[in-house]
Write a protein that holds these residues in place. Structure first.
Motif, PDB file in Angstrom:
ATOM      1  N   SER A 126       0.817  -1.208   0.000  1.00 30.59           N
ATOM      2  CA  SER A 126       0.000   0.000   0.000  1.00 30.59           C
ATOM      3  C   SER A 126       0.853   1.261   0.000  1.00 30.59           C
ATOM      4  O   SER A 126       0.347   2.350  -0.283  1.00 30.59           O
ATOM      5  CB  SER A 126      -0.943   0.008   1.197  1.00 30.59           C
ATOM      6  N   SER A 127       2.137   1.115   0.269  1.00 30.00           N
ATOM      7  CA  SER A 127       3.061   2.256   0.237  1.00 30.00           C
ATOM      8  C   SER A 127       3.686   2.477  -1.130  1.00 30.00           C
ATOM      9  O   SER A 127       4.457   3.428  -1.319  1.00 30.00           O
ATOM     10  CB  SER A 127       4.179   2.041   1.270  1.00 30.00           C
ATOM     11  N   ASP A 128       3.361   1.620  -2.104  1.00 32.06           N
ATOM     12  CA  ASP A 128       3.935   1.735  -3.440  1.00 32.06           C
ATOM     13  C   ASP A 128       3.638   3.117  -4.021  1.00 32.06           C
ATOM     14  O   ASP A 128       2.507   3.606  -3.957  1.00 32.06           O
ATOM     15  CB  ASP A 128       3.347   0.649  -4.344  1.00 32.06           C
ATOM     16  N   LYS A 129       4.653   3.761  -4.613  1.00 33.19           N
ATOM     17  CA  LYS A 129       4.504   5.138  -5.076  1.00 33.19           C
ATOM     18  C   LYS A 129       3.567   5.270  -6.267  1.00 33.19           C
ATOM     19  O   LYS A 129       3.005   6.347  -6.498  1.00 33.19           O
ATOM     20  CB  LYS A 129       5.873   5.723  -5.428  1.00 33.19           C
ATOM     21  N   VAL A 130       3.383   4.200  -7.030  1.00 33.58           N
ATOM     22  CA  VAL A 130       2.515   4.254  -8.209  1.00 33.58           C
ATOM     23  C   VAL A 130       1.139   3.657  -7.921  1.00 33.58           C
ATOM     24  O   VAL A 130       0.099   4.264  -8.163  1.00 33.58           O
ATOM     25  CB  VAL A 130       3.164   3.539  -9.408  1.00 33.58           C
ATOM     26  N   HIS A 131       1.111   2.454  -7.383  1.00 35.22           N
ATOM     27  CA  HIS A 131      -0.147   1.735  -7.211  1.00 35.22           C
ATOM     28  C   HIS A 131      -0.725   1.844  -5.804  1.00 35.22           C
ATOM     29  O   HIS A 131      -1.890   1.514  -5.588  1.00 35.22           O
ATOM     30  CB  HIS A 131       0.050   0.248  -7.537  1.00 35.22           C
ATOM     31  N   GLY A 132       0.059   2.285  -4.842  1.00 36.93           N
ATOM     32  CA  GLY A 132      -0.366   2.224  -3.454  1.00 36.93           C
ATOM     33  C   GLY A 132      -1.460   3.199  -3.068  1.00 36.93           C
ATOM     34  O   GLY A 132      -1.612   4.265  -3.651  1.00 36.93           O
ATOM     35  N   TRP A 133      -2.234   2.827  -2.063  1.00 42.46           N
ATOM     36  CA  TRP A 133      -3.266   3.672  -1.471  1.00 42.46           C
ATOM     37  C   TRP A 133      -3.678   3.029  -0.135  1.00 42.46           C
ATOM     38  O   TRP A 133      -3.371   1.884   0.137  1.00 42.46           O
ATOM     39  CB  TRP A 133      -4.488   3.821  -2.385  1.00 42.46           C
ATOM     40  N   GLY A 134      -4.382   3.781   0.667  1.00 37.53           N
ATOM     41  CA  GLY A 134      -4.919   3.241   1.899  1.00 37.53           C
ATOM     42  C   GLY A 134      -3.936   3.205   3.052  1.00 37.53           C
ATOM     43  O   GLY A 134      -2.816   3.735   2.957  1.00 37.53           O
ATOM     44  N   PRO A 135      -4.323   2.566   4.180  1.00 37.35           N
ATOM     45  CA  PRO A 135      -3.473   2.501   5.369  1.00 37.35           C
ATOM     46  C   PRO A 135      -2.157   1.784   5.105  1.00 37.35           C
ATOM     47  O   PRO A 135      -2.005   1.040   4.132  1.00 37.35           O
ATOM     48  CB  PRO A 135      -4.337   1.725   6.378  1.00 37.35           C
ATOM     49  N   SER A 136      -1.215   1.984   5.996  1.00 38.53           N
ATOM     50  CA  SER A 136       0.098   1.370   5.862  1.00 38.53           C
ATOM     51  C   SER A 136       0.051  -0.135   6.132  1.00 38.53           C
ATOM     52  O   SER A 136      -0.912  -0.646   6.721  1.00 38.53           O
ATOM     53  CB  SER A 136       1.087   2.025   6.826  1.00 38.53           C
ATOM     54  N   ASN A 137       1.061  -0.820   5.644  1.00 33.16           N
ATOM     55  CA  ASN A 137       1.237  -2.268   5.852  1.00 33.16           C
ATOM     56  C   ASN A 137       0.129  -3.105   5.204  1.00 33.16           C
ATOM     57  O   ASN A 137      -0.156  -4.221   5.647  1.00 33.16           O
ATOM     58  CB  ASN A 137       1.315  -2.599   7.350  1.00 33.16           C
ATOM     59  N   ASN A 189     -18.737  -5.181 -10.052  1.00 29.07           N
ATOM     60  CA  ASN A 189     -17.473  -5.894 -10.232  1.00 29.07           C
ATOM     61  C   ASN A 189     -16.362  -5.019  -9.665  1.00 29.07           C
ATOM     62  O   ASN A 189     -16.059  -3.958 -10.209  1.00 29.07           O
ATOM     63  CB  ASN A 189     -17.241  -6.151 -11.726  1.00 29.07           C
ATOM     64  N   ALA A 190     -15.767  -5.424  -8.562  1.00 29.33           N
ATOM     65  CA  ALA A 190     -14.673  -4.649  -7.965  1.00 29.33           C
ATOM     66  C   ALA A 190     -13.456  -4.721  -8.871  1.00 29.33           C
ATOM     67  O   ALA A 190     -12.993  -5.798  -9.226  1.00 29.33           O
ATOM     68  CB  ALA A 190     -14.338  -5.179  -6.581  1.00 29.33           C
ATOM     69  N   VAL A 191     -12.920  -3.559  -9.268  1.00 28.43           N
ATOM     70  CA  VAL A 191     -11.724  -3.532 -10.103  1.00 28.43           C
ATOM     71  C   VAL A 191     -10.511  -3.010  -9.338  1.00 28.43           C
ATOM     72  O   VAL A 191      -9.392  -3.063  -9.846  1.00 28.43           O
ATOM     73  CB  VAL A 191     -11.955  -2.696 -11.387  1.00 28.43           C
ATOM     74  N   THR A 192     -10.723  -2.503  -8.140  1.00 27.43           N
ATOM     75  CA  THR A 192      -9.637  -2.126  -7.241  1.00 27.43           C
ATOM     76  C   THR A 192     -10.046  -2.530  -5.838  1.00 27.43           C
ATOM     77  O   THR A 192     -11.176  -2.272  -5.433  1.00 27.43           O
ATOM     78  CB  THR A 192      -9.381  -0.601  -7.257  1.00 27.43           C
ATOM     79  N   TRP A 193      -9.140  -3.172  -5.109  1.00 27.74           N
ATOM     80  CA  TRP A 193      -9.445  -3.526  -3.730  1.00 27.74           C
ATOM     81  C   TRP A 193      -8.141  -3.613  -2.935  1.00 27.74           C
ATOM     82  O   TRP A 193      -7.045  -3.659  -3.496  1.00 27.74           O
ATOM     83  CB  TRP A 193     -10.255  -4.811  -3.627  1.00 27.74           C
ATOM     84  N   GLY A 194      -8.279  -3.601  -1.617  1.00 24.08           N
ATOM     85  CA  GLY A 194      -7.102  -3.628  -0.762  1.00 24.08           C
ATOM     86  C   GLY A 194      -7.339  -4.436   0.495  1.00 24.08           C
ATOM     87  O   GLY A 194      -8.464  -4.540   0.995  1.00 24.08           O
ATOM     88  N   VAL A 195      -6.258  -5.031   0.986  1.00 28.93           N
ATOM     89  CA  VAL A 195      -6.280  -5.832   2.214  1.00 28.93           C
ATOM     90  C   VAL A 195      -5.370  -5.138   3.225  1.00 28.93           C
ATOM     91  O   VAL A 195      -4.183  -4.935   2.956  1.00 28.93           O
ATOM     92  CB  VAL A 195      -5.790  -7.270   1.949  1.00 28.93           C
ATOM     93  N   PHE A 196      -5.942  -4.780   4.379  1.00 31.59           N
ATOM     94  CA  PHE A 196      -5.209  -4.002   5.372  1.00 31.59           C
ATOM     95  C   PHE A 196      -5.364  -4.626   6.758  1.00 31.59           C
ATOM     96  O   PHE A 196      -6.408  -5.214   7.056  1.00 31.59           O
ATOM     97  CB  PHE A 196      -5.720  -2.554   5.388  1.00 31.59           C
ATOM     98  N   PRO A 197      -4.339  -4.486   7.591  1.00 30.88           N
ATOM     99  CA  PRO A 197      -4.399  -5.079   8.935  1.00 30.88           C
ATOM    100  C   PRO A 197      -5.613  -4.590   9.727  1.00 30.88           C
ATOM    101  O   PRO A 197      -5.895  -3.400   9.784  1.00 30.88           O
ATOM    102  CB  PRO A 197      -3.103  -4.599   9.589  1.00 30.88           C
ATOM    103  N   GLY A 198      -6.356  -5.536  10.308  1.00 30.03           N
ATOM    104  CA  GLY A 198      -7.468  -5.193  11.184  1.00 30.03           C
ATOM    105  C   GLY A 198      -8.682  -4.626  10.491  1.00 30.03           C
ATOM    106  O   GLY A 198      -9.544  -4.027  11.151  1.00 30.03           O
ATOM    107  N   LYS A 199      -8.793  -4.767   9.153  1.00 33.19           N
ATOM    108  CA  LYS A 199      -9.920  -4.210   8.416  1.00 33.19           C
ATOM    109  C   LYS A 199     -10.535  -5.247   7.485  1.00 33.19           C
ATOM    110  O   LYS A 199      -9.874  -6.209   7.088  1.00 33.19           O
ATOM    111  CB  LYS A 199      -9.478  -3.001   7.578  1.00 33.19           C
ATOM    112  N   GLU A 200     -11.813  -5.039   7.160  1.00 33.37           N
ATOM    113  CA  GLU A 200     -12.411  -5.812   6.086  1.00 33.37           C
ATOM    114  C   GLU A 200     -11.744  -5.424   4.767  1.00 33.37           C
ATOM    115  O   GLU A 200     -11.140  -4.365   4.657  1.00 33.37           O
ATOM    116  CB  GLU A 200     -13.909  -5.531   5.993  1.00 33.37           C
ATOM    117  N   ILE A 201     -11.884  -6.280   3.761  1.00 37.99           N
ATOM    118  CA  ILE A 201     -11.358  -5.946   2.439  1.00 37.99           C
ATOM    119  C   ILE A 201     -12.102  -4.711   1.917  1.00 37.99           C
ATOM    120  O   ILE A 201     -13.330  -4.652   1.933  1.00 37.99           O
ATOM    121  CB  ILE A 201     -11.516  -7.120   1.471  1.00 37.99           C
TER     122      ILE A 201
END
Length: 274
Positions: A126-137, A189-201
């Motif tokens: 999620s820290s990626d400079k191009v693709h990253g978004w959302g909370p850390s780790n 249809n989800a085309v972007t999603w993220g997995v983060f510690p302590g959160k739902e997808i």
């Protein structure tokens, strides 16, 4: 009241203000999951869209197209970074599309005029400079996505090829509302999603039929707005209005996000005009 909103259709990615305007009467906004977009309905496109440049400046930037090839050339220059805007986007090509920039230029040159795109991404930090978004780790994922205008002949040729691509879903519609799709249901249809510690997808970006049909009115209207940069009876205006009236707006999702980011472009090989 939009503080908790975290899911939107991808179509308005370059037009957030328009999306907010057309959903301002909604009582609730998607938070975590996308609900039924049919209720409440999208607000009507009352006043049409506008090119955000004075006519003289727009003519200097985009020239005066006299053929489909001229129009395609303008889109190619945008994909190559030689132009910093199009009527559909006030900003340059997004950084994430740099990896597919050359392939975008090729299909635009063949008459598939892209107005939105994203490459696939399989678990970037999620820290990626191009693709990253959302909370850390966390880790983020994206499906390859293309949205473009195309002539009827090339559209039908592409649909025949899409019929043999089991992991690809699509919607194609013209200004009159004639719709082609291989999506059996209206579910998002989800085309972007993220997995983060302590959160739902989290799934912040989706493709969905009702939203696409609401967006298409704006997307086609940009051709008319562009035509107004030129004289009403000019060949350039007639050309752009003809594209608006006759062509299709198509979106394609490659649902195999583990595939090569450029694999979606194999669908276009040998199609269109070269």
């Amino acid at each position: 009241k939009r503080a908790g909103e975290n899911v939107r259709p991808i179509f308005w990615r370059n037009h957030a203000r328009s999306y907010i305007k057309r959903t301002e009467l909604w009582d609730e906004f998607p938070n975590g999951r996308w609900g039924d977009a049919r209720s409440p309905a999208y607000g009507e496109l009352v006043h049409g869209v506008q090119v955000r440049l004075p006519a003289e400046q727009a003519q200097r930037k985009w020239g005066t197209p006299e053929s489909i090839g001229d129009v395609a050339g303008i889109f190619v220059r945008y994909c190559q970074g030689e132009l910093d805007s199009l009527p559909w986007s006030d900003t340059p090509l997004q950084a994430e599309s740099a990896a597919i920039q050359a392939r975008l230029a090729l299909i635009n040159g063949a008459g598939f005029l892209t107005i939105n795109s994203q490459p696939s991404c399989n678990g970037a930090p999620s820290s990626d400079k191009v693709h990253g978004w959302g909370p850390s780790n966390g880790f983020v994922y994206k499906k390859a996505y293309l949205e473009f205008f195309v002539s009827p002949a090339s559209m039908h040729a592409l649909l025949r090829r899409l019929a043999a691509a089991p992991t690809v879903t699509y919607y194609a519609v013209n200004k009159a509302g004639e719709l082609f799709t291989n999506c059996a249901e209206d579910s998002p249809n989800a085309v972007t999603w993220g997995v983060f510690p302590g959160k739902e997808i989290l799934q912040p970006t989706i493709v969905e039929r009702v939203s696409f049909l609401a967006w298409k009115d704006e997307a086609f209207d940009f051709w008319n707005a562009w035509s107004k940069v030129y004289g009403e009876e000019s060949p350039a205006a007639a050309l752009l209005k003809g594209i608006c009236n006759d062509w299709y707006l198509v979106n394609i999702v490659e649902n195999n996000f583990q595939a090569d980011p450029e694999s979606i472009f194999e669908l276009f090989e040998g199609l269109g005009t070269r």
